[in-house]
Design a protein around this motif. Structure first.
Motif, mmCIF file in Angstrom:
data_model
loop_
_atom_site.group_PDB
_atom_site.id
_atom_site.type_symbol
_atom_site.label_atom_id
_atom_site.label_comp_id
_atom_site.label_asym_id
_atom_site.label_seq_id
_atom_site.Cartn_x
_atom_site.Cartn_y
_atom_site.Cartn_z
ATOM 1 N N PRO A 199 1.007 -1.441 0.199
ATOM 2 C CA PRO A 199 -0.256 -0.011 0.316
ATOM 3 C C PRO A 199 0.704 1.408 -0.184
ATOM 4 C CG PRO A 199 -0.554 -1.652 1.707
ATOM 5 C CD PRO A 199 0.847 -2.175 1.196
ATOM 6 N N PRO A 200 0.408 2.311 -0.365
ATOM 7 C CA PRO A 200 1.304 3.620 -1.053
ATOM 8 C C PRO A 200 2.044 4.395 0.426
ATOM 9 C CG PRO A 200 -0.133 3.509 -2.578
ATOM 10 C CD PRO A 200 -0.468 2.467 -1.717
ATOM 11 N N ALA A 201 1.359 4.343 1.232
ATOM 12 C CA ALA A 201 1.562 4.851 2.634
ATOM 13 C C ALA A 201 2.407 4.001 3.170
ATOM 14 C CB ALA A 201 0.056 4.817 3.808
ATOM 15 N N THR A 202 2.723 2.941 3.463
ATOM 16 C CA THR A 202 3.582 1.522 3.641
ATOM 17 C C THR A 202 5.100 2.161 3.047
ATOM 18 O OG1 THR A 202 3.447 -0.163 3.081
ATOM 19 C CG2 THR A 202 1.911 0.678 4.484
ATOM 20 N N ARG A 203 4.502 2.631 1.797
ATOM 21 C CA ARG A 203 6.553 2.509 1.174
ATOM 22 C C ARG A 203 7.516 2.955 1.358
ATOM 23 N NH1 ARG A 203 3.671 2.594 -5.298
ATOM 24 N NH2 ARG A 203 1.583 0.466 -4.892
ATOM 25 N N ASP A 204 8.117 2.095 2.997
ATOM 26 C CA ASP A 204 8.948 3.587 3.116
ATOM 27 C C ASP A 204 10.440 3.407 2.724
ATOM 28 O OD1 ASP A 204 8.877 2.110 5.895
ATOM 29 O OD2 ASP A 204 6.983 3.661 6.011
ATOM 30 N N LEU A 205 11.332 3.588 3.563
ATOM 31 C CA LEU A 205 12.680 2.929 3.933
ATOM 32 C C LEU A 205 12.622 2.430 4.766
ATOM 33 C CD1 LEU A 205 14.882 5.824 2.724
ATOM 34 C CD2 LEU A 205 14.228 4.178 0.998
ATOM 35 N N ALA A 206 11.972 2.536 6.248
ATOM 36 C CA ALA A 206 11.825 1.608 7.057
ATOM 37 C C ALA A 206 11.236 -0.080 7.260
ATOM 38 C CB ALA A 206 11.278 2.131 8.564
ATOM 39 N N HIS A 207 10.272 -0.077 6.916
ATOM 40 C CA HIS A 207 9.798 -0.950 6.635
ATOM 41 C C HIS A 207 10.200 -2.180 5.286
ATOM 42 C CE1 HIS A 207 5.558 0.332 7.097
ATOM 43 N NE2 HIS A 207 5.752 -0.434 8.186
ATOM 44 N N LEU A 208 11.086 -1.184 3.871
ATOM 45 C CA LEU A 208 11.826 -1.558 2.478
ATOM 46 C C LEU A 208 13.077 -2.434 3.291
ATOM 47 C CD1 LEU A 208 11.930 -1.866 0.113
ATOM 48 C CD2 LEU A 208 13.578 -0.389 0.234
ATOM 49 N N LYS A 209 13.303 -2.486 4.718
ATOM 50 C CA LYS A 209 14.273 -3.020 5.614
ATOM 51 C C LYS A 209 13.943 -4.267 5.493
ATOM 52 C CE LYS A 209 15.825 0.158 8.343
ATOM 53 N NZ LYS A 209 16.634 0.565 9.437
ATOM 54 N N VAL A 210 12.894 -4.197 6.335
ATOM 55 C CA VAL A 210 12.250 -6.480 6.871
ATOM 56 C C VAL A 210 11.718 -6.795 5.255
ATOM 57 C CG1 VAL A 210 10.517 -6.802 8.304
ATOM 58 C CG2 VAL A 210 11.307 -5.009 8.848
ATOM 59 N N TRP A 211 11.318 -5.937 4.520
ATOM 60 C CA TRP A 211 10.609 -6.377 3.590
ATOM 61 C C TRP A 211 11.727 -6.871 2.655
ATOM 62 C CZ3 TRP A 211 7.382 -1.976 1.665
ATOM 63 C CH2 TRP A 211 6.491 -1.825 2.713
ATOM 64 N N ILE A 212 13.199 -6.544 2.563
ATOM 65 C CA ILE A 212 13.760 -7.235 1.856
ATOM 66 C C ILE A 212 14.890 -8.195 2.944
ATOM 67 C CG2 ILE A 212 16.683 -6.917 0.662
ATOM 68 C CD1 ILE A 212 14.939 -4.026 -0.436
ATOM 69 N N HIS A 213 14.604 -8.413 3.836
ATOM 70 C CA HIS A 213 15.776 -9.286 4.877
ATOM 71 C C HIS A 213 14.254 -10.372 5.248
ATOM 72 C CE1 HIS A 213 15.516 -11.429 8.793
ATOM 73 N NE2 HIS A 213 16.614 -11.311 8.947
ATOM 74 N N ASP A 214 13.007 -10.482 4.639
ATOM 75 C CA ASP A 214 12.449 -11.732 4.625
ATOM 76 C C ASP A 214 11.916 -12.670 3.518
ATOM 77 O OD1 ASP A 214 12.131 -11.437 7.261
ATOM 78 O OD2 ASP A 214 9.716 -10.359 7.999
ATOM 79 N N ALA A 215 12.534 -11.639 1.983
ATOM 80 C CA ALA A 215 12.428 -12.100 0.820
ATOM 81 C C ALA A 215 13.207 -13.474 0.229
ATOM 82 C CB ALA A 215 12.226 -11.088 0.078
ATOM 83 N N ARG A 216 13.074 -13.657 -0.296
ATOM 84 C CA ARG A 216 13.593 -15.045 -1.123
ATOM 85 C C ARG A 216 14.314 -14.208 -2.017
ATOM 86 N NH1 ARG A 216 16.341 -18.556 -1.512
ATOM 87 N NH2 ARG A 216 16.501 -20.078 -2.052
ATOM 88 N N LEU A 217 14.380 -12.824 -2.388
ATOM 89 C CA LEU A 217 14.954 -12.899 -3.755
ATOM 90 C C LEU A 217 14.408 -11.411 -3.709
ATOM 91 C CD1 LEU A 217 16.924 -13.202 -6.581
ATOM 92 C CD2 LEU A 217 15.000 -13.734 -7.227
ATOM 93 N N LEU A 218 15.210 -10.384 -4.127
ATOM 94 C CA LEU A 218 15.500 -9.270 -4.667
ATOM 95 C C LEU A 218 15.194 -8.941 -6.456
ATOM 96 C CD1 LEU A 218 14.286 -6.493 -3.876
ATOM 97 C CD2 LEU A 218 16.669 -5.478 -3.657
ATOM 98 N N LEU A 219 14.187 -8.648 -6.491
ATOM 99 C CA LEU A 219 14.466 -8.456 -8.378
ATOM 100 C C LEU A 219 14.596 -6.699 -8.463
ATOM 101 C CD1 LEU A 219 15.196 -8.902 -11.057
ATOM 102 C CD2 LEU A 219 12.336 -8.585 -10.817
ATOM 103 N N VAL A 220 15.495 -5.801 -8.508
ATOM 104 C CA VAL A 220 15.994 -4.518 -8.996
ATOM 105 C C VAL A 220 16.912 -3.906 -10.403
ATOM 106 C CG1 VAL A 220 17.997 -4.676 -7.259
ATOM 107 C CG2 VAL A 220 16.649 -2.940 -6.860
ATOM 108 N N GLY A 221 16.683 -2.534 -10.140
ATOM 109 C CA GLY A 221 16.869 -1.981 -10.666
ATOM 110 C C GLY A 221 18.937 -1.473 -10.447
ATOM 111 N N ASP A 222 19.390 -0.866 -10.971
ATOM 112 C CA ASP A 222 21.304 -0.573 -10.596
ATOM 113 C C ASP A 222 20.207 0.158 -9.500
ATOM 114 O OD1 ASP A 222 23.735 0.342 -9.637
ATOM 115 O OD2 ASP A 222 23.799 1.143 -11.840
ATOM 116 N N SER A 223 19.866 0.018 -8.296
ATOM 117 C CA SER A 223 19.428 1.533 -7.650
ATOM 118 C C SER A 223 19.807 0.883 -5.564
ATOM 119 C CB SER A 223 18.110 1.431 -7.525
ATOM 120 O OG SER A 223 17.038 0.643 -7.366
#
Length: 349
Positions: free
Chosen positions: A242-266
């Motif tokens: 959800p747009p209101a949750t897309r922040d740099l703090a939540h992103l840490k947890v989501w990437i920590h928990d993910a099986r994989l990150l698919l990303v550009g050069d960023s």
């Protein structure tokens, strides 16, 4: 004063980088600085929106958001030494203008004359040789005697942030233990780093077909359009934060928990490096040498042999954008399979 003559009980100020990825790459240096007993005080100046990147860890008590003018921050703190991990001319000018006695940094952006202790990057045939950014940050800090023991990025999050981020996953249908792929298709640097949304979608669909991991899309507020374009193009039931949750703090947890990150050069690529999360990064106009660290669980996919690449431009000066348009989905999916094979699935929840 030599590079290692530190005033007894001195105050060290580190001007953090302005990009998310560079900031994460700087964390080994920043943590080495706060552990250095030579200093009575260590301050880390950074742009306010980046505070969440370093929050909830050992660096948080040392963070000084640069608000209301960097010159004012220098005058109020009156540090003895400023280590400039930002390579901009302005960062050096403001430290010089504020009268900081010792100013340490890389002699880039025509700012060498403003520094008392400077690192001159190597050159070849009159041009700067590309060296990994993490190495440059480490070597600049070493001029002030701050010695990072390694280059592995470090990030932290607390229990409340973890609970909030995982509640978002549960809300969109990714319950505990369900494998997912975080996809960050945007790029703050500019259009030249953007892989077409339909290709991100095709790659997510193929990875889902092979592994069962669902796509989970997120990005900065300015990247909402490309996030939604990827979501529309996916054929499997991809989820979006959800747009209101897309922040740099939540992103840490989501990437920590993910099986994989698919990303550009960023920047999110470096979140994955910090948590040893498998990562596939699609690269266009950048020099691969600049990001050639923390590759144990990362695969960089790019088009080789183009005369125009790397150009380091924010938008393709030739308009054709071949470095991204010629980068196919099959290569990215193959890279995902290869990098996933390097590390077993983790129980994270």
């Amino acid at each position: 004063m030599s590079a290692f003559d530190v005033p007894a009980g001195g105050h060290l100020f580190l001007r953090a980088p302005n990009w998310v990825g560079d900031l994460v790459m700087a964390t080994p240096v920043l943590e080495a600085a706060i552990a250095d007993e030579r200093w009575s005080k260590v301050s880390i100046g950074l742009r306010p929106h980046l505070r969440a990147v370093l929050a909830e860890g050992p660096l948080e008590p040392h963070l000084v958001p640069i608000e209301g003018g960097e010159d004012r921050v220098y005058r109020e703190l009156a540090p003895d030494v400023a280590v400039l991990l930002s390579n901009s001319f302005g960062a050096a000018l403001r430290a010089y203008r504020a009268g900081v006695p010792v100013r340490v940094g890389a002699a880039l952006s025509s700012r060498g004359v403003l520094l008392t202790h400077r690192l001159v990057p190597p050159t070849w045939l009159g041009r700067r040789s590309p060296i990994p950014t993490a190495h440059l940050l480490r070597d600049v800090a070493a001029l002030a005697g701050v010695l990072a023991p390694d280059l592995h990025p470090r990030l932290h999050f607390g229990a409340s942030t973890a609970a909030s981020a995982r509640a978002v996953l549960d809300e969109v249908g990714i319950g505990a233990g369900k494998p997912f792929v975080v996809c960050c298709p945007g790029a703050a640097f500019g259009a030249a780093k953007l892989w077409p949304p339909e290709r991100f979608a095709a790659a997510l669909d193929a990875i889902h077909a092979r592994t069962g991991a669902v796509g989970f899309l997120t990005g900065a507020p300015s990247e909402a359009a490309i996030v939604e374009a990827v979501a529309r193009a996916c054929t499997h039931p991809v989820r979006s934060a959800p747009p209101a949750t897309r922040d740099l703090a939540h992103l840490k947890v989501w990437i920590h928990d993910a099986r994989l990150l698919l990303v550009g050069d960023s920047g999110p690529r470096w979140y994955a490096a910090a948590f040893d999360t498998p990562c596939v990064s699609v690269m266009g106009p950048n020099l691969p040498e600049l990001t050639a660290t923390s590759l144990e669980f990362a695969s960089i996919v790019r088009v080789e042999g183009l005369d125009c690449s790397p150009c380091l431009e924010r938008a393709c000066p030739l308009v054709h954008h071949a470095c991204m348009r010629e980068l196919g989905v099959d290569a990215v999916v193959a890279a995902a399979a290869e990098v996933l094979a390097r590390v077993p699935a983790r129980e994270v929840l």
